[in-house]
Write a protein that holds these residues in place. Sequence first.
Motif, short mmCIF file in Angstrom:
data_model
loop_
_atom_site.label_atom_id
_atom_site.label_comp_id
_atom_site.label_asym_id
_atom_site.label_seq_id
_atom_site.Cartn_x
_atom_site.Cartn_y
_atom_site.Cartn_z
N SER A 67 -0.64 -15.84 15.19
CA SER A 67 -0.30 -16.80 16.24
C SER A 67 -0.21 -18.19 15.62
O SER A 67 -1.03 -18.53 14.76
N ALA A 68 0.76 -18.97 16.09
CA ALA A 68 0.91 -20.36 15.62
C ALA A 68 1.24 -21.24 16.81
O ALA A 68 2.03 -20.86 17.67
N THR A 69 0.62 -22.41 16.84
CA THR A 69 0.95 -23.42 17.83
C THR A 69 1.48 -24.62 17.06
O THR A 69 0.79 -25.15 16.18
N LEU A 70 2.71 -25.01 17.36
CA LEU A 70 3.39 -26.11 16.68
C LEU A 70 3.49 -27.29 17.62
O LEU A 70 3.84 -27.13 18.80
N TYR A 71 3.19 -28.47 17.09
CA TYR A 71 3.23 -29.70 17.87
C TYR A 71 4.25 -30.64 17.24
O TYR A 71 4.19 -30.90 16.03
N LEU A 72 5.18 -31.12 18.04
CA LEU A 72 6.18 -32.08 17.59
C LEU A 72 5.98 -33.40 18.32
O LEU A 72 5.82 -33.41 19.54
N ARG A 73 6.01 -34.50 17.59
CA ARG A 73 5.96 -35.81 18.24
C ARG A 73 7.18 -35.99 19.14
O ARG A 73 7.10 -36.54 20.22
N LEU A 110 4.71 -36.48 12.54
CA LEU A 110 5.79 -35.91 13.36
C LEU A 110 5.55 -34.45 13.70
O LEU A 110 6.17 -33.93 14.62
N PHE A 111 4.66 -33.78 12.95
CA PHE A 111 4.49 -32.33 13.08
C PHE A 111 3.04 -31.95 12.79
O PHE A 111 2.42 -32.50 11.88
#
Length: 120
Positions: A67-73, A110-111
């Motif tokens: 599982s991965a949770t990605l956050y973008l500004r 940004l990430f």
Amino acid sequence: MSDIERKHTNARMSKIVRHGDLVYLCGQTASGGTNASADITAQTQETLARVDALLTEAGSDRARILSATLYLRDINDFAAMNAVWESWIAPGTAPARTTVEARLASESLLFEVTVIAALA
């Protein structure tokens, strides 16, 4: 608690937590101060390299990410980030994934990504 192993721990967090057959990584980012001018592509590449290093240290690898949770500004960076992500993840090993737009800890970031992986 002997079945829980924590690495690179400080007062707030551990970079790696191993429990049972799983490894959890704290949120990984590009180095904020030294990479402040880097675009989303460079920050994503640097961040995923950090994930690789931590997973190796923990006894896992990117093919074992569950599982991965990605956050973008900025969600407008979604396509550019995905281009890096898709070249990093081997075919047939894509994890369950969520991507959200979020304010990150520093304006220059940004990430960010968090992962849960199976141990090798």
